[in-house]
Write an enzyme that holds these catalytic residues in place. Structure first.
Site, PDB file in Angstrom:
ATOM      1  N   TYR A  86       0.850  -1.178   0.000  1.00 10.53           N
ATOM      2  CA  TYR A  86       0.000   0.000   0.000  1.00 10.53           C
ATOM      3  C   TYR A  86       0.889   1.232   0.000  1.00 10.53           C
ATOM      4  O   TYR A  86       1.841   1.319   0.778  1.00 10.53           O
ATOM      5  CB  TYR A  86      -0.889   0.007   1.252  1.00 10.53           C
ATOM      6  CG  TYR A  86      -1.804   1.204   1.356  1.00 10.53           C
ATOM      7  CD1 TYR A  86      -2.872   1.368   0.480  1.00 10.53           C
ATOM      8  CD2 TYR A  86      -1.606   2.172   2.341  1.00 10.53           C
ATOM      9  CE1 TYR A  86      -3.720   2.469   0.582  1.00 10.53           C
ATOM     10  CE2 TYR A  86      -2.456   3.268   2.449  1.00 10.53           C
ATOM     11  CZ  TYR A  86      -3.504   3.415   1.571  1.00 10.53           C
ATOM     12  OH  TYR A  86      -4.345   4.499   1.677  1.00 10.53           O
ATOM     13  N   ASP A 145       9.450   2.913  -0.233  1.00 14.04           N
ATOM     14  CA  ASP A 145       8.396   3.549   0.561  1.00 14.04           C
ATOM     15  C   ASP A 145       8.596   3.176   2.028  1.00 14.04           C
ATOM     16  O   ASP A 145       8.310   2.057   2.446  1.00 14.04           O
ATOM     17  CB  ASP A 145       7.025   3.106   0.046  1.00 14.04           C
ATOM     18  CG  ASP A 145       5.877   3.794   0.795  1.00 14.04           C
ATOM     19  OD1 ASP A 145       6.146   4.496   1.796  1.00 14.04           O
ATOM     20  OD2 ASP A 145       4.720   3.617   0.376  1.00 14.04           O
ATOM     21  N   LYS A 153       4.073   9.055   8.762  1.00 17.87           N
ATOM     22  CA  LYS A 153       3.793   8.450  10.068  1.00 17.87           C
ATOM     23  C   LYS A 153       4.732   8.951  11.184  1.00 17.87           C
ATOM     24  O   LYS A 153       4.516  10.042  11.675  1.00 17.87           O
ATOM     25  CB  LYS A 153       3.749   6.925   9.930  1.00 17.87           C
ATOM     26  CG  LYS A 153       2.608   6.516   8.962  1.00 17.87           C
ATOM     27  CD  LYS A 153       2.180   5.074   9.023  1.00 17.87           C
ATOM     28  CE  LYS A 153       0.873   4.872   8.280  1.00 17.87           C
ATOM     29  NZ  LYS A 153       0.975   4.361   6.920  1.00 17.87           N
TER      30      LYS A 153
HETATM   31  C1  LIG Z   1       0.378   4.791   5.573  1.00 18.18           C
HETATM   32  C2  LIG Z   1       1.149   4.533   4.345  1.00 18.18           C
HETATM   33  C3  LIG Z   1       1.062   5.379   3.221  1.00 18.18           C
HETATM   34  C4  LIG Z   1       0.061   6.492   3.127  1.00 18.18           C
HETATM   35  O1  LIG Z   1       0.259   7.481   4.083  1.00 18.18           O
HETATM   36  P1  LIG Z   1      -0.993   8.442   4.445  1.00 18.18           P
HETATM   37  O2  LIG Z   1      -0.376   9.446   5.369  1.00 18.18           O
HETATM   38  O3  LIG Z   1      -2.031   7.584   5.072  1.00 18.18           O
HETATM   39  O4  LIG Z   1      -1.455   9.047   3.166  1.00 18.18           O
HETATM   40  C5  LIG Z   1       1.912   5.144   2.165  1.00 18.18           C
HETATM   41  N1  LIG Z   1       2.792   4.121   2.192  1.00 18.18           N
HETATM   42  C6  LIG Z   1       2.886   3.281   3.229  1.00 18.18           C
HETATM   43  C7  LIG Z   1       3.892   2.180   3.208  1.00 18.18           C
HETATM   44  C8  LIG Z   1       2.055   3.441   4.336  1.00 18.18           C
HETATM   45  O5  LIG Z   1       2.126   2.570   5.360  1.00 18.18           O
END
Ligand SMILES: *Cc1c(COP(=O)(O)O)cnc(C)c1O
Length: 448
Positions: free
Chosen positions: A153, A248, A280
C-alpha cells in the site's frame, strides 16, 4: 489499574450513539475505511483521549493501544517533550505560508539519519509523498510505467491502488472504482518477493518503466519482510534498465530503526534506492510526510526544475515541531524498548496460540509484527490472503473486550510504543489466553 478487564461491559453505547450521528454525515461513519470495523464486525470505538500506551473511549473504557495511530505514536501518546514542542510552536503561529526554521531542522534530521537521502521535500501525507515521488521518477526518466507489488500500500494514489494492501486488502477489493483504465494500465502489479517476475517485466517493457516502488518492508498486508536479496535484486534490475527504485518507508521509516528499514538492511552492494518516502513517525501524530533522495533527481522539482509539486500546509510549523521533537526523542533506548516489548509480545503470542492449538505464524520487521492465522510463512499477498480471517476477528474481539486495542484487520501490522511499560505489556499478555481460545473456537467451526 486493575488487571481484570473481562468484567468490562462489552456494549459501547456512547460509541454507538456517535456512530449513528457519524453515519448520517460521513460515508460509513469514518474518515478512513479500516477504522469502521467492517472486517471484524461490531461498533468502532470512538476515542476521546490518549495517554502513554492507553486509549480511552467515549464509554470511558481504557485500552492498551497496539495501533499507535497506525505507527506515528512511537513514543506513546502525549509525550511531554512533543507536547511542549507543539505548544511552543503553536504559540508562535499556526501556519505562515513561508519557509520557516522547523522545516529546515526536520529535513536536516531526516537527511542525517538516512544516508542515501541527500535532500527532502516536505508534504502533509504519505499519499502525497508517494504520488510526488512517482511523478518525479516519471519526470526524471521520461517514462510512464510504474511497477508495484501486490499487497503493498502506498496511499490512495490512483495509479498505486491496484491490488493494494491496507484497507483495499481488508475489504478484499481488487482495486478501486474511479481509477481510469488508462491510469491503471500505467501500473504493472507483480507478486512480492518474486525477482523472476521483476526480471520478466523488465525484459518485456524495461524501456518504458520509470520506477519500481516497494514498501521497504511491507506492513500493509500484515508484516511480510523482503526475502534476503530481494531489495538488492530490485536495485540491480532497475539500475540495469535505467529505472528508479523508490523505497516507501512511510510505515517503517524511523520505526524499524533510527534510519528505518534501510538501517536494518542497507547499505546495499548494488547501490541505494534513488528515492524514499516517509510519513507516520516523522509527523509525530501531525500531518507531515516527505519524499527525498538523490540530489540530482530532487533538483528536477519546481522551482529548480520542471516537475511541479506544492502544498499550502507543506512544512507546517506545528507539524514539523511535533515531528522533530519525536525524532529527537527517538534515542537508542527508545528503539531498544520497542524491540523488547515486541520480543515479549511475540513470545507470549506464540506460547498461548500454540497452547490453544491455533495455526499461526508471527512475522516481524524491527518492532513491527503481525499474526497470520495459517500454518506456513507468508511471502506475498496470496499467502497473506490464505489466512483464516474469522479467527482473527474472534481474537480481535476477545482482546477488545479485555481492554486491548488491536488493528481491526488481519492485514495490518501491530505497533508498539516506548511508553508500553511493564504494566501495559502485562495487561496485553494477560488477555492472550482467552483470545487464543476464541481463535481456536473459530477454527473449530470450519472443516479443514
Ligand atoms: C500509511 C502509508 C502510506 C500512506 O500514508 P498516508 O499518510 O495515510 O497518506 C503510504 N505508504 C505506506 C507504506 C504506508 O504505510
Amino acid at each position: 489499574m486493575t488487571a481484570d478487564h473481562s468484567a468490562y461491559p462489552y456494549a459501547a453505547p456512547a460509541s454507538e450513539a456517535l456512530l449513528e450521528r457519524a453515519l448520517a454525515v460521513t460515508p460509513g461513519g469514518v474518515n478512513s475505511p479500516v477504522r469502521a470495523f467492517r472486517a471484524v464486525g461490531g461498533t468502532p470505538r470512538f476515542m476521546v483521549s490518549a495517554d502513554g500506551p492507553y486509549l480511552r473511549d467515549a464509554d470511558d473504557r481504557e485500552y492498551v493501544d497496539l495501533v499507535c495511530s497506525w505507527g506515528p505514536m512511537i513514543l506513546g501518546h502525549g509525550h511531554p517533550a512533543v507536547r511542549a514542542a507543539v505548544a511552543g510552536a503553536a504559540a508562535k503561529g499556526f501556519s505562515f505560508g513561508t519557509p520557516s526554521e522547523n522545516e529546515v531542522a526536520l529535513a536536516e534530521e531526516i537527511v542525517r539519519r538516512v544516508d542515501p537521502v541527500e535532500q527532502v521535500r516536505l508534504v502533509s501525507s504519505g499519499t502525497e509523498a508517494t504520488m510526488s515521488a512517482i511523478r518525479l521518477a516519471r519526470g526524471y526518466t521520461g517514462r510512464s510505467l510504474i511497477v508495484k507489488f501486490a499487497g503493498c500500500y502506498h496511499g490512495h494514489v490512483d495509479s498505486l491502488l491496484a491490488q493494494a494492501g491496507s484497507g483495499v486488502a481488508t475489504f478484499a477489493l481488487p482495486d478501486s472504482a474511479g481509477v481510469p483504465k488508462e491510469m491503471a494500465a500505467e501500473t504493472i502489479v507483480l507478486p512480492y518477493n518474486d525477482l523472476a517476475a521483476v526480471e520478466a517485466a523488465f525484459a518485456e517493457r524495461g524501456h518504458d518503466i520509470a520506477a519500481v516502488i516497494t514498501e521497504a518492508s511491507p506492513g500493509n498486508m500484515g508484516v511480510v519482510p523482503p526475502a534476503p536479496g530481494f531489495t538488492e535484486g530490485l536495485r540491480r534490475i532497475t539500475a540495469a534498465h535505467g529505472a528508479l527504485l523508490i523505497s516507501d518507508e512511510v510505515m517503517t521509516g524511523f520505526r524499524c530503526s533510527a534510519s528505518g528499514w534501510f538501517g536494518l538492511e542497507g547499505p546495499y552492494a548494488a547501490g541505494e534506492p534513488d528515492l524514499f518516502t516517509f510519513g507516520k513517525v516523522m509527523g509525530g501524530g501531525f500531518p507531515a510526510a516527505a519524499f527525498g533522495g538523490r540530489a540530482d533527481v530532487m533538483a528536477l522539482l519546481a522551482p529548480l526544475g520542471p516537475v511541479y509539486q506544492a502544498g499550502t500546509l507543506s512544512g507546517n510549523p506545528v507539524a514539523t515541531a511535533a515531528g522533530l521533537a519525536t525524532l529527537t526523542q527517538c534515542t537508542p533506548e527508545v528503539y531498544a524498548r520497542l524491540g523488547s516489548v515486541a520480543d515479549t509480545l511475540t513470545a507470549s503470542l506464540t506460547e498461548h496460540l500454540t497452547a490453544a492449538g491455533v495455526p499461526h505464524v508471527i512475522q516481524r520487521a524491527g518492532s513491527m509484527f503481525s499474526v497470520f492465522f495459517r500454518e506456513d510463512p507468508v511471502h506475498d499477498y496470496d499467502d497473506a490472503r490464505a489466512q483464516y480471517v474469522p479467527a482473527f476477528a474472534a481474537f480481535f474481539h476477545s482482546m477488545l473486550s479485555q481492554g486491548v486495542y488491536l488493528p481491526p484487520s488481519a492485514f495490518e501490522s501491530w505497533f508498539v510504543s516506548a511508553a508500553h511499560d511493564s504494566v501495559a505489556v502485562e495487561r496485553i499478555v494477560a488477555a492472550l489466553p482467552a483470545a487464543a481460545s476464541a481463535a481456536a473456537a473459530a477454527f473449530a467451526t470450519i472443516d479443514r
